[in-house]
Design a protein around this motif. Structure first.
Motif, PDB file in Angstrom:
ATOM      1  N   HIS A   1      14.992  -9.247  -7.514  1.00 33.76           N
ATOM      2  CA  HIS A   1      15.015  -8.068  -6.685  1.00 33.76           C
ATOM      3  C   HIS A   1      16.375  -7.843  -6.082  1.00 33.76           C
ATOM      4  O   HIS A   1      16.772  -6.554  -5.864  1.00 33.76           O
ATOM      5  CB  HIS A   1      14.114  -8.226  -5.345  1.00 33.76           C
ATOM      6  CG  HIS A   1      13.877  -7.088  -4.376  1.00 33.76           C
ATOM      7  ND1 HIS A   1      13.302  -5.832  -4.784  1.00 33.76           N
ATOM      8  CD2 HIS A   1      14.306  -7.031  -3.117  1.00 33.76           C
ATOM      9  CE1 HIS A   1      13.462  -5.043  -3.879  1.00 33.76           C
ATOM     10  NE2 HIS A   1      14.056  -5.662  -2.604  1.00 33.76           N
TER      11      HIS A   1
ATOM     12  N   ARG B   1      10.108  -2.465 -10.744  1.00 33.46           N
ATOM     13  CA  ARG B   1       9.477  -3.566 -10.288  1.00 33.46           C
ATOM     14  C   ARG B   1      10.304  -5.015 -10.715  1.00 33.46           C
ATOM     15  O   ARG B   1      11.022  -5.068 -11.474  1.00 33.46           O
ATOM     16  CB  ARG B   1       8.060  -4.011 -11.042  1.00 33.46           C
ATOM     17  CG  ARG B   1       6.986  -2.917 -10.646  1.00 33.46           C
ATOM     18  CD  ARG B   1       5.700  -2.898 -11.725  1.00 33.46           C
ATOM     19  NE  ARG B   1       5.338  -4.066 -11.924  1.00 33.46           N
ATOM     20  CZ  ARG B   1       4.180  -4.659 -12.703  1.00 33.46           C
ATOM     21  NH1 ARG B   1       3.537  -3.575 -13.374  1.00 33.46           N
ATOM     22  NH2 ARG B   1       3.714  -5.612 -12.665  1.00 33.46           N
ATOM     23  N   THR B   2       9.923  -5.980  -9.724  1.00 29.92           N
ATOM     24  CA  THR B   2      10.919  -7.255  -9.857  1.00 29.92           C
ATOM     25  C   THR B   2       9.738  -8.472  -9.902  1.00 29.92           C
ATOM     26  O   THR B   2      10.146  -9.475  -9.533  1.00 29.92           O
ATOM     27  CB  THR B   2      12.002  -7.331  -8.798  1.00 29.92           C
ATOM     28  OG1 THR B   2      11.311  -7.073  -7.574  1.00 29.92           O
ATOM     29  CG2 THR B   2      12.965  -6.438  -9.121  1.00 29.92           C
ATOM     30  N   ASP B   3       8.641  -8.083 -10.431  1.00 31.48           N
ATOM     31  CA  ASP B   3       7.632  -9.222 -10.682  1.00 31.48           C
ATOM     32  C   ASP B   3       7.386  -9.639 -11.927  1.00 31.48           C
ATOM     33  O   ASP B   3       6.425 -10.366 -12.348  1.00 31.48           O
ATOM     34  CB  ASP B   3       6.250  -8.905  -9.903  1.00 31.48           C
ATOM     35  CG  ASP B   3       5.747  -7.595 -10.608  1.00 31.48           C
ATOM     36  OD1 ASP B   3       6.484  -6.847 -11.372  1.00 31.48           O
ATOM     37  OD2 ASP B   3       4.439  -7.165 -10.170  1.00 31.48           O
TER      38      ASP B   3
END
Length: 214
Positions: A168, A160-162
């Motif tokens: 990202h 995940r890149t949140d």
């Protein structure tokens, strides 16, 4: 290099006990919790753990590290210093994700690209692979063509890149420029879920398959 995967925490995070089969010297990678289960496995395997290795600073990977280090009287090594803010924030992390309270701690040693960690007569190379977190690292044992990739790469998916300071594009760059050059024959243990190989992911992973970058 031998290994035993121990899924821990409600997130079923893949903690690994890894060891040199000649010396039975061992390390624990990402002890996120369930310390009693990890200790029982170490005893069952007859191993002598002399270090704890961390891939990144998220609670499900580090929540049990300080307790396990105190129990075994061993140092905590890793992750990269760019994840210090995650370790400093462990009390809030444990509250946010419903984990038992975990206190902030400082590793004995941070790691950086190019470092080498010794486990008995085996070595693991350190690769700095930011993206999921800014200080995420990967451990690679060339002798066994095995990598412990934390939450960088999964079977059929990527990290995940949140999260704060996730990126990202950095994650894609880490996978394609740091992991793929290690070789298609490399098997990897992800932070969650089943093992896979770089060859499999380069062919089928919908986020990082080779054909996406042609």
């Amino acid at each position: 290099m031998k290994y035993q995967i121990i899924p821990v925490t409600p997130f079923q995070q893949n903690c690994s006990v890894i060891w040199c089969d000649k010396t039975l010297k061992a390390a624990v990678v990402d002890p996120g919790g369930d310390i009693d289960r990890i200790l029982a496995e170490i005893t069952k395997l007859g191993l002598s753990v002399d270090k704890i290795l961390l891939t990144h600073g998220h609670i499900d990977h580090v929540g049990g590290a300080a307790s396990l280090a105190a129990n075994l009287s061993v140092p905590i090594i890793g992750p990269h210093e760019a994840d210090k803010f995650w370790l400093d924030n462990l009390v809030k992390q444990s509250q946010n994700f419903g984990f038992a309270r975990a206190e902030a701690f400082e590793p004995t040693q941070y790691l950086k690209e190019g470092d080498v960690v010794t486990i008995g007569e085996q070595t693991v190379n350190v690769l700095h692979c930011p993206g999921h977190t800014p200080g995420h690292i990967v451990f690679f044992n060339a002798q066994s063509a095995l990598a412990w990739v934390g939450d960088v790469l999964f079977r059929g998916s990527i990290g995940r890149t949140d999260f704060p300071q996730s990126n990202h594009q950095d994650l894609l760059h880490s996978i394609t420029t740091k992991l793929w050059p290690l070789g298609k024959n490399v098997s990897f243990i992800p932070g969650h879920g089943p093992m896979s190989t770089f060859a499999e992911e380069r062919q089928h992973n919908p986020f990082v398959a080779d054909q996406l970058f042609d």
